[in-house]
Write an enzyme that holds these catalytic residues in place. Structure first.
Site, PDB file in Angstrom:
ATOM      1  N   TRP B 138      -5.755   3.779  -1.681  1.00  0.00           N
ATOM      2  CA  TRP B 138      -6.149   2.371  -1.510  1.00  0.00           C
ATOM      3  C   TRP B 138      -5.677   1.828  -0.162  1.00  0.00           C
ATOM      4  CZ3 TRP B 138      -2.652  -1.678  -1.038  1.00  0.00           C
ATOM      5  CH2 TRP B 138      -1.316  -1.376  -1.345  1.00  0.00           C
ATOM      6  N   GLU B 148     -11.888  -3.881   1.257  1.00  0.00           N
ATOM      7  CA  GLU B 148     -11.211  -5.122   1.658  1.00  0.00           C
ATOM      8  C   GLU B 148     -11.395  -5.475   3.137  1.00  0.00           C
ATOM      9  OE1 GLU B 148      -7.302  -5.842  -0.056  1.00  0.00           O
ATOM     10  OE2 GLU B 148      -7.440  -3.995  -1.213  1.00  0.00           O
ATOM     11  N   LYS B 170      -1.178 -11.670  -4.349  1.00  0.00           N
ATOM     12  CA  LYS B 170      -0.462 -12.737  -5.071  1.00  0.00           C
ATOM     13  C   LYS B 170      -0.760 -14.126  -4.501  1.00  0.00           C
ATOM     14  CE  LYS B 170       3.591 -10.462  -4.804  1.00  0.00           C
ATOM     15  NZ  LYS B 170       3.136  -9.065  -4.668  1.00  0.00           N
ATOM     16  N   PRO B 234      10.357   0.166  -1.296  1.00  0.00           N
ATOM     17  CA  PRO B 234       9.062  -0.514  -1.279  1.00  0.00           C
ATOM     18  C   PRO B 234       8.305  -0.189  -2.563  1.00  0.00           C
ATOM     19  CG  PRO B 234       8.926   1.526  -0.040  1.00  0.00           C
ATOM     20  CD  PRO B 234      10.370   1.399  -0.510  1.00  0.00           C
ATOM     21  N   SER B 235       7.216  -0.911  -2.832  1.00  0.00           N
ATOM     22  CA  SER B 235       6.442  -0.569  -4.031  1.00  0.00           C
ATOM     23  C   SER B 235       5.434   0.546  -3.741  1.00  0.00           C
ATOM     24  CB  SER B 235       5.768  -1.807  -4.622  1.00  0.00           C
ATOM     25  OG  SER B 235       4.988  -2.445  -3.656  1.00  0.00           O
ATOM     26  N   HIS B 240       4.996  -1.024   5.534  1.00  0.00           N
ATOM     27  CA  HIS B 240       4.320  -2.321   5.590  1.00  0.00           C
ATOM     28  C   HIS B 240       5.356  -3.426   5.672  1.00  0.00           C
ATOM     29  CE1 HIS B 240       5.029  -1.394   1.330  1.00  0.00           C
ATOM     30  NE2 HIS B 240       5.094  -2.698   1.118  1.00  0.00           N
ATOM     31  N   HIS B 242       6.160  -7.648   5.046  1.00  0.00           N
ATOM     32  CA  HIS B 242       5.775  -8.860   4.326  1.00  0.00           C
ATOM     33  C   HIS B 242       5.968 -10.079   5.226  1.00  0.00           C
ATOM     34  CE1 HIS B 242       6.070  -6.677   0.376  1.00  0.00           C
ATOM     35  NE2 HIS B 242       6.829  -5.911   1.134  1.00  0.00           N
TER      36      HIS B 242
END
Lengths: 300, 300
Positions: B138, B148, B170, B234-235, B240, B242
């Site tokens: 993704w 996206e 979110k 990180p998830s 990346h 934030h």
């Protein structure tokens, strides 16, 4: 009766005459709203707060509510659920007459992130702290057992590496999932992490080890369930460490203000001048005098 | 009618038959409760959530509620306020039939703070990440504009220092006080801050400068209103950053998981091996496979 639900306006409802002049803060996440207005010609602040949903009330809530379908998609659906009024009480807090200070306290304030270099500290922040000479009498009262002596959870009386550990006022001490204690050092000349050097490592290690031991012994919470950190800027300039339960979202636990004790120890071990030289970022409210000083210095 | 308020049980109230078997999570602060139970013999999860108090509704709420004094002290007083039922609707979300996975998702999980040394990363965490080989398809789809593409706010296509900036899911993009964007780097071999060295400083500087510029241009929010940070862990293991509004309490913005980009840059400038050698603390949920690995290694 506009509701059509048989409700009647409460008798002696003094709030029925409240006229809102401004919304001071609207906290959608916490279902709370802070209002400024007039009550019987007097300035007033009214805080309306929805109450938590208790497990004990849900059976009656399910049995006796009006339900309206909002959305359905596969196994997911959402509804508007209208419970009987008596199951859905709000808490109202009234400050009346309210002064300008009360209004300001509840007003949402813009914050700005400031990046303070080591030089900024010496030329802007330190002079500001000295000029304001915030009173630390209440801290000294605790250290000298002139106040709150019965609240002390643990003390190491050593003048160099010692500290007093006691519950923060924000914690009601009723459950450990929101545990919050403060360790206040006995040394009197340490304003904040900005002044820490390698010479303070024994003090920091001592707070880390004995603070965690005392919390395990008194509250049964092990170190792996704790968040242990400093604030920078702190709310008062006498060095202190926050011990909060990892399970709770501690106010002031955000990366923009908090510094883990374990990181501070590692940083000072690697470089004794770390906190004197590094740039530190922190938020300042629009009404904070220190922000004005940074603005005057052209640093924002 | 147990309420005595003239309410009647709603017709076609499918939730009236819900039998709670367990409270999965009880969020007093957010006035939300997560329940597991049975609905018509099927497993179901029901989420009850009080709704925010809107400024538009308070006048009617004050005019027509029952008020009961709880406490009075000087200028402060508190009340129970019972508004008409129609002004006090809850949101109910139903998942039915619910699988074990749904139940687990909403269940509150104990977290443990882990202190990972540089060696722990190589011997425990890295092998775990490699073994699980979490899919990053993704992420690659975004970088390759296969998904996206219309959400991209800014892109620097450079393969070394470039990145794609887009809104986090979110964020509903309706207001900037809870702004939340993610910058995903084009480099494909950087799993997390653990792998950063001084060689990555141009990449980090570029994200910092151009990310802030793009947000100022598109949303009008200056750098002093932003919190810019990494997560560790990180998830997902593709580097990346934030970007969140300072005004919002961003989830995952706590000192135990977030690392300010400005601190990461300073740390790497002073010591290129900082993130390979230092101990990093982070919370792991009880059901996280990585926690089991740390436990097996005797590191917790």
């Amino acid at each position: 009766d506009p509701s059509g639900n048989g409700e009647e306006c409460g008798e002696e409802n003094i709030l029925s005459g409240f006229k809102t002049t401004a919304v001071l803060k609207d906290s959608a996440r916490e279902k709370t709203i802070f209002l400024h207005g007039k009550l019987d010609e007097q300035e007033a602040v009214v805080i309306l707060q929805k109450t938590p949903i208790t497990a004990a009330s849900v059976a009656e809530m399910f049995a006796c509510s009006k339900l309206k379908l909002e959305m359905r998609n596969d196994i997911y659906s959402t509804y508007h659920l209208q419970p009987p009024a008596h199951l859905n009480v709000l808490k109202a807090t009234v400050v009346c007459p309210a002064t300008e200070k009360h209004v300001k306290k509840y007003q949402v304030q813009e914050s700005f992130l400031v990046e303070e270099t080591g030089e900024d500290y010496l030329s802007i922040t330190l002079p500001y702290i000295q000029e304001k000479s915030f009173s630390l009498q209440w801290v000294f009262n605790i250290l000298e057992k002139k106040a709150e002596a019965d609240r002390i959870v643990y003390e190491d009386p050593d003048p160099d590496v010692g500290f007093v550990l006691l519950p923060d006022f924000k914690w009601d001490q009723k459950q450990t999932h929101d545990l919050y204690l403060i360790a206040i050092v006995h040394q009197r000349d340490l304003k904040s992490i900005r002044e820490l050097t390698a010479a303070h490592l024994p003090l920091l290690q001592n707070i880390c080890t004995k603070g965690k031991e005392a919390i395990l012994e008194r509250y049964g919470l092990p170190a792996s369930k704790l968040r242990v950190y400093f604030h920078y800027q702190p709310s008062y300039y006498h060095l202190h460490v926050h011990f909060t339960a990892l399970a709770s979202e501690a106010p002031g636990g955000g990366v923009e203000r908090a510094h883990l004790l374990s990181d501070v120890v590692q940083n000072l071990r690697a470089d004794g001048g770390f906190y004197r030289q590094r740039s530190l970022s922190f938020p300042l409210r629009a009404d904070d005098g220190l922000l004005a000083k940074f603005q005057q210095a052209g640093r924002l």
